[in-house]
Design a protein around this motif. Structure first.
Motif, mmCIF file in Angstrom:
data_model
loop_
_atom_site.group_PDB
_atom_site.id
_atom_site.type_symbol
_atom_site.label_atom_id
_atom_site.label_comp_id
_atom_site.label_asym_id
_atom_site.label_seq_id
_atom_site.Cartn_x
_atom_site.Cartn_y
_atom_site.Cartn_z
ATOM 1 N N SER A 64 38.158 -12.880 -20.305
ATOM 2 C CA SER A 64 38.090 -12.572 -21.734
ATOM 3 C C SER A 64 38.197 -11.062 -21.940
ATOM 4 O O SER A 64 37.217 -10.374 -22.210
ATOM 5 C CB SER A 64 36.773 -13.095 -22.311
ATOM 6 N N ILE A 65 39.405 -10.580 -21.797
ATOM 7 C CA ILE A 65 39.619 -9.138 -21.906
ATOM 8 C C ILE A 65 40.641 -8.892 -23.007
ATOM 9 O O ILE A 65 41.715 -9.464 -23.033
ATOM 10 C CB ILE A 65 40.070 -8.564 -20.551
ATOM 11 N N PHE A 66 40.262 -8.017 -23.944
ATOM 12 C CA PHE A 66 41.106 -7.750 -25.097
ATOM 13 C C PHE A 66 41.273 -6.259 -25.297
ATOM 14 O O PHE A 66 40.433 -5.475 -24.941
ATOM 15 C CB PHE A 66 40.477 -8.369 -26.349
ATOM 16 N N SER A 67 42.370 -5.913 -25.888
ATOM 17 C CA SER A 67 42.623 -4.528 -26.306
ATOM 18 C C SER A 67 42.377 -3.532 -25.180
ATOM 19 O O SER A 67 41.587 -2.594 -25.321
ATOM 20 C CB SER A 67 41.732 -4.168 -27.504
ATOM 21 N N ILE A 68 43.070 -3.745 -24.070
ATOM 22 C CA ILE A 68 42.932 -2.813 -22.956
ATOM 23 C C ILE A 68 43.517 -1.469 -23.357
ATOM 24 O O ILE A 68 44.653 -1.371 -23.801
ATOM 25 C CB ILE A 68 43.637 -3.333 -21.699
ATOM 26 N N ALA A 69 42.730 -0.451 -23.200
ATOM 27 C CA ALA A 69 43.186 0.898 -23.498
ATOM 28 C C ALA A 69 43.536 1.582 -22.179
ATOM 29 O O ALA A 69 44.609 1.453 -21.661
ATOM 30 C CB ALA A 69 42.118 1.660 -24.260
ATOM 31 N N SER A 70 42.583 2.260 -21.613
ATOM 32 C CA SER A 70 42.845 2.994 -20.386
ATOM 33 C C SER A 70 42.608 2.122 -19.156
ATOM 34 O O SER A 70 41.691 1.297 -19.120
ATOM 35 C CB SER A 70 41.929 4.214 -20.319
ATOM 36 N N MET A 71 43.463 2.305 -18.165
ATOM 37 C CA MET A 71 43.271 1.685 -16.853
ATOM 38 C C MET A 71 43.350 2.817 -15.834
ATOM 39 O O MET A 71 44.069 3.802 -16.039
ATOM 40 C CB MET A 71 44.347 0.646 -16.558
ATOM 41 N N GLY A 72 42.623 2.656 -14.746
ATOM 42 C CA GLY A 72 42.635 3.762 -13.796
ATOM 43 C C GLY A 72 42.024 3.438 -12.461
ATOM 44 O O GLY A 72 41.550 2.314 -12.223
ATOM 45 N N TRP A 73 42.068 4.422 -11.610
ATOM 46 C CA TRP A 73 41.512 4.332 -10.267
ATOM 47 C C TRP A 73 40.551 5.497 -10.034
ATOM 48 O O TRP A 73 40.857 6.645 -10.379
ATOM 49 C CB TRP A 73 42.624 4.372 -9.221
ATOM 50 N N TYR A 74 39.427 5.174 -9.467
ATOM 51 C CA TYR A 74 38.424 6.153 -9.052
ATOM 52 C C TYR A 74 38.171 5.948 -7.564
ATOM 53 O O TYR A 74 38.516 4.904 -7.009
ATOM 54 C CB TYR A 74 37.125 5.953 -9.835
ATOM 55 N N ARG A 75 37.579 6.937 -6.933
ATOM 56 C CA ARG A 75 37.248 6.778 -5.527
ATOM 57 C C ARG A 75 35.918 7.430 -5.207
ATOM 58 O O ARG A 75 35.486 8.349 -5.893
ATOM 59 C CB ARG A 75 38.345 7.363 -4.628
ATOM 60 N N GLN A 76 35.312 6.933 -4.155
ATOM 61 C CA GLN A 76 34.033 7.482 -3.712
ATOM 62 C C GLN A 76 34.008 7.524 -2.199
ATOM 63 O O GLN A 76 34.105 6.485 -1.541
ATOM 64 C CB GLN A 76 32.868 6.652 -4.239
#
Length: 115
Positions: free
Chosen positions: A27-39
């Motif tokens: 149930s995902i709507f109106s996706i704005a930003s997508m990205g990758w992070y790392r640790q």
């Protein structure tokens, strides 16, 4: 319920390439930003790259010219092509999706750069 499923991590030698992928479902709507992070071990999680719904991208300086982020809005997927990998790129990589007022994180995929 929203699920982010990541794939593509692994072990690679310095100078090698990997491609990470993340698929958002549920149930995902109106996706704005997508990205990758790392640790990396002992370090804080850091932004690697983000991409807006319109295709605008942002990269941390250390990966500019080596990594490329892309997304498919029809499939709710985001990918990270990583070239010329360095030892310091070793980390757990996390997919992050902002949809409406919500932030969703994937479970992480390990990238290890070692000779």
């Amino acid at each position: 319920q929203v699920q982010l499923v990541e794939s593509g991590g692994g072990l690679v030698q310095p100078g090698g390439s990997l491609r990470l992928s993340c698929a958002a479902s549920g149930s995902i709507f109106s996706i704005a930003s997508m990205g990758w992070y790392r640790q990396a071990p002992g370090k804080q999680r850091e932004l690697v790259a983000t991409i807006t719904s319109g295709g605008s991208t942002n990269y941390v300086d250390s990966v500019k010219g080596r990594f490329t982020i892309s997304r498919d809005n029809t499939k709710n997927t985001v990918s990270l092509q990583m070239n010329s990998l360095k030892l310091e790129d070793t980390a757990m990589y996390y997919c992050r999706v902002q949809a409406a007022i919500f932030i969703h994180w994937g479970q992480g995929t390990q990238v290890t750069v070692s000779s």
